[in-house]
Design an enzyme around this catalytic site. Structure first.
Site, PDB file in Angstrom:
ATOM      1  N   LYS A  15     -11.351  -1.276  -1.163  1.00  0.00           N
ATOM      2  CA  LYS A  15     -11.200  -0.251  -1.619  1.00  0.00           C
ATOM      3  C   LYS A  15     -11.449  -0.156  -3.216  1.00  0.00           C
ATOM      4  O   LYS A  15     -12.651   0.354  -3.670  1.00  0.00           O
ATOM      5  CB  LYS A  15      -9.745  -0.470  -1.702  1.00  0.00           C
ATOM      6  CG  LYS A  15      -9.073  -0.441  -0.298  1.00  0.00           C
ATOM      7  CD  LYS A  15      -8.074  -1.049  -0.554  1.00  0.00           C
ATOM      8  CE  LYS A  15      -6.811  -0.793   0.912  1.00  0.00           C
ATOM      9  NZ  LYS A  15      -7.473  -0.545   2.006  1.00  0.00           N
TER      10      LYS A  15
ATOM     11  N   SER B  27       0.789  -1.020  -0.012  1.00  0.00           N
ATOM     12  CA  SER B  27       0.371  -0.423  -0.289  1.00  0.00           C
ATOM     13  C   SER B  27       1.483   1.383   0.073  1.00  0.00           C
ATOM     14  O   SER B  27       0.478   2.339  -0.878  1.00  0.00           O
ATOM     15  CB  SER B  27      -0.716   0.002   0.996  1.00  0.00           C
ATOM     16  OG  SER B  27      -0.182  -0.312   2.617  1.00  0.00           O
TER      17      SER B  27
ATOM     18  N   HIS C  61      -5.033  -4.351  -1.698  1.00  0.00           N
ATOM     19  CA  HIS C  61      -4.842  -3.186  -3.008  1.00  0.00           C
ATOM     20  C   HIS C  61      -5.057  -3.611  -4.520  1.00  0.00           C
ATOM     21  O   HIS C  61      -4.445  -3.010  -5.402  1.00  0.00           O
ATOM     22  CB  HIS C  61      -3.672  -2.411  -2.709  1.00  0.00           C
ATOM     23  CG  HIS C  61      -4.034  -1.492  -1.653  1.00  0.00           C
ATOM     24  ND1 HIS C  61      -4.365  -0.135  -1.171  1.00  0.00           N
ATOM     25  CD2 HIS C  61      -3.010  -2.208  -0.250  1.00  0.00           C
ATOM     26  CE1 HIS C  61      -4.259   0.233  -0.435  1.00  0.00           C
ATOM     27  NE2 HIS C  61      -3.827  -1.213   0.970  1.00  0.00           N
TER      28      HIS C  61
END
Lengths: 401, 92
Positions: A242, A183, A211
């Site tokens: 996300k 990240s 991610h």
């Protein structure tokens, strides 16, 4: 009781004294996946992890509203009590189908997914091998696990091999934990080599695609899909907060006996389950993610545009283009100043300070969304370059301006 | 040069101290002579991240591993020496 935080308070005060408190930003309003209002001014959001821009997906919003009307605002109970509705079970089946896995279980946050998964999987006598740059949720899960924890150098399969070799004679299962995209810098794990190390040692591998879900792979299943090694990944962890634009987390696997984790993962058992609204929006967002592969293309192009723009502006960038672009800062003071000046230019980015960053180095972290327009990115690059130049950080001619 | 595979478990205290000193030199942190009482964070000016990176450097030099749960025991160079020299310290 709170005296032990004196140094932390002093540090926070010093960071905030340079302008705004970077860890206390409160938006007046959020207008879209890419814009918000802060102190009455519009700001461009360049640090949200909203990779596909699905927080404002109309169908997801409608599904969420309908679920609230039909089933109420919350479940008021845990998954093993009254907190499992048909939607939770359907979401788990949907997720398993999307990932091509036999089983999936849903947690209330991504943080809890790692906490629950690691602490349940790796017990006393087992071994956890963590990448040194792992997310805090992985470290915290490891602390709860009772297993012996060994760190290996970030993205270094040889160092992992060396450590597995040392542990070879020790009893207990060995579980390796890596992330699809890290990240802070946006770099990816060398997954094929990690898989090879795992096979040689007879270990297990857990991959956190927080991610990379919806970001990598032809179908958005993440780094394992992109690298063609999905059958080698024993456990997949991910988040809904996300690319899927909501909140929640999951653990998926093909292993027999998976459901025992529902009665052993404490972060699953002893917290209230996701509200119907979130379950509905996430289920709809998976449909949207599958139906709109062009979002992934736009995300990739946007990441490339930001990366190329900043490189042309003379910034030294580390990782290859990805949705995350981080500018290393020479020191904490400059990082704080950069962040404040950039916000004054109307661009919100993330200020990332040690120890949360690799090597504890301060970073200005940015992440793009598929729904950012090329003009918005160009404006952001111009603003970043201007600030960088004013602070003497963008060394070469500013070709992007 | 660091020790070779397997040697870590046979380190005596003096050899361990020598290796720690050499590793500190390699990481640019050797500003004064190091003793068993030298405190790693305060005296060597490491922050918590730097200290863990230093331990990893040492692990590589000695071709050993120090499990993370042993890190809490390490405050001084002497603590680090003991972790490195106790047979059950590293999993080597």
């Amino acid at each position: 009781m709170l005296d032990k935080f004196r140094a932390l308070r002093a540090e926070h005060a010093a960071v905030s004294a340079a302008g705004r408190d970077p860890f206390g930003v409160t938006f007046d309003a959020v207008l879209s996946a890419t814009e918000a209002v802060l102190d009455g001014r519009r700001v461009l959001l360049l640090g949200t992890n909203n990779y596909l821009g699905l927080t404002f997906d109309p169908a997801s919003i409608e599904a969420s509203v309908a679920a609230t009307r039909a089933q109420g605002t919350g479940t008021t109970g845990s998954r093993i009590a009254n907190g499992t509705y048909d939607g939770h079970a359907a979401l788990e089946r949907r997720l398993a189908r999307f990932l091509g896995r036999r089983s999936a279980m849903v947690f209330t946050t991504g943080y809890q997914a790692n906490l629950g998964a690691l602490s349940a999987l790796a017990g006393r006598g087992d071994h956890l091998l963590l990448d040194a740059d792992s997310h805090a949720s992985i470290y915290d899960g490891a602390r709860l696990a009772g297993a012996q924890v060994t760190r290996f150098r970030h993205n270094d399969p040889d160092d992992l091999r060396r450590r597995l070799r040392h542990l070879a004679s020790q009893p207990g299962e060995k579980l390796i934990v890596v992330e699809g995209i890290y990240s802070m810098l946006g770099d990816t794990a060398p997954l094929r080599e990690m898989v090879a190390a795992k096979r040689e040692a007879g270990a297990w591998l857990l991959l956190d695609e927080a991610h990379s879900l919806g970001v990598l792979g032809e179908n958005g299943r993440g780094l394992a899909e992109a690298e063609g090694v999905e059958p080698e990944i024993d456990f997949v962890v991910g988040t809904f907060s996300k690319s899927l634009g909501a909140i929640g987390g999951f653990l998926a696997s093909d292993l027999d006996g998976f459901d025992a984790l529902r009665l052993s993962a404490r972060a699953y058992m002893f917290t209230a389950s996701l509200p119907p609204s979130t379950v509905a929006s996430v289920t709809q967002a998976i449909d949207a993610m599958e139906a709109n592969p062009h979002l992934r293309d736009r995300l990739r192009r946007n990441g490339q545009q930001l990366h190329a723009g900043l490189a042309a502006a003379g910034f030294a960038l580390g990782a290859m283009p990805s949705p995350i672009v981080s500018l290393p800062m020479p020191d904490r003071e400059t990082a704080v100043m950069f962040w404040n000046h950039l916000l004054a230019e109307g661009v919100y980015a993330n200020l990332a300070l040690g120890p949360a960053t690799p090597g504890g180095r301060p970073l200005l972290r940015m992440s793009v969304s598929a729904v950012l327009t090329p003009a918005q990115i160009e404006a952001a690059v111009t603003a970043i370059a201007r600030v960088g130049r004013s602070l003497g950080l963008a060394g070469v001619p500013l070709a992007a301006e | 040069m660091g020790l070779r595979t397997g040697d870590a478990s046979m380190l005596d205290e003096r050899a361990a101290l020598r290796e720690i000193t050499a590793a500190l030199q390699e990481s640019g942190k050797l500003t004064a002579p190091v003793t068993m009482d030298t405190r790693i964070l305060q005296d060597l000016n490491f922050d918590s991240v730097g200290a863990i990176d230093f331990i990893m450097l040492l692990e590589t030099r000695l071709d050993t591993i120090i499990p993370m749960d042993r890190m809490a025991e390490i405050e001084t160079v002497g603590d680090l020496v003991r972790v490195l020299t106790r047979p059950d310290a590293a999993a080597a």
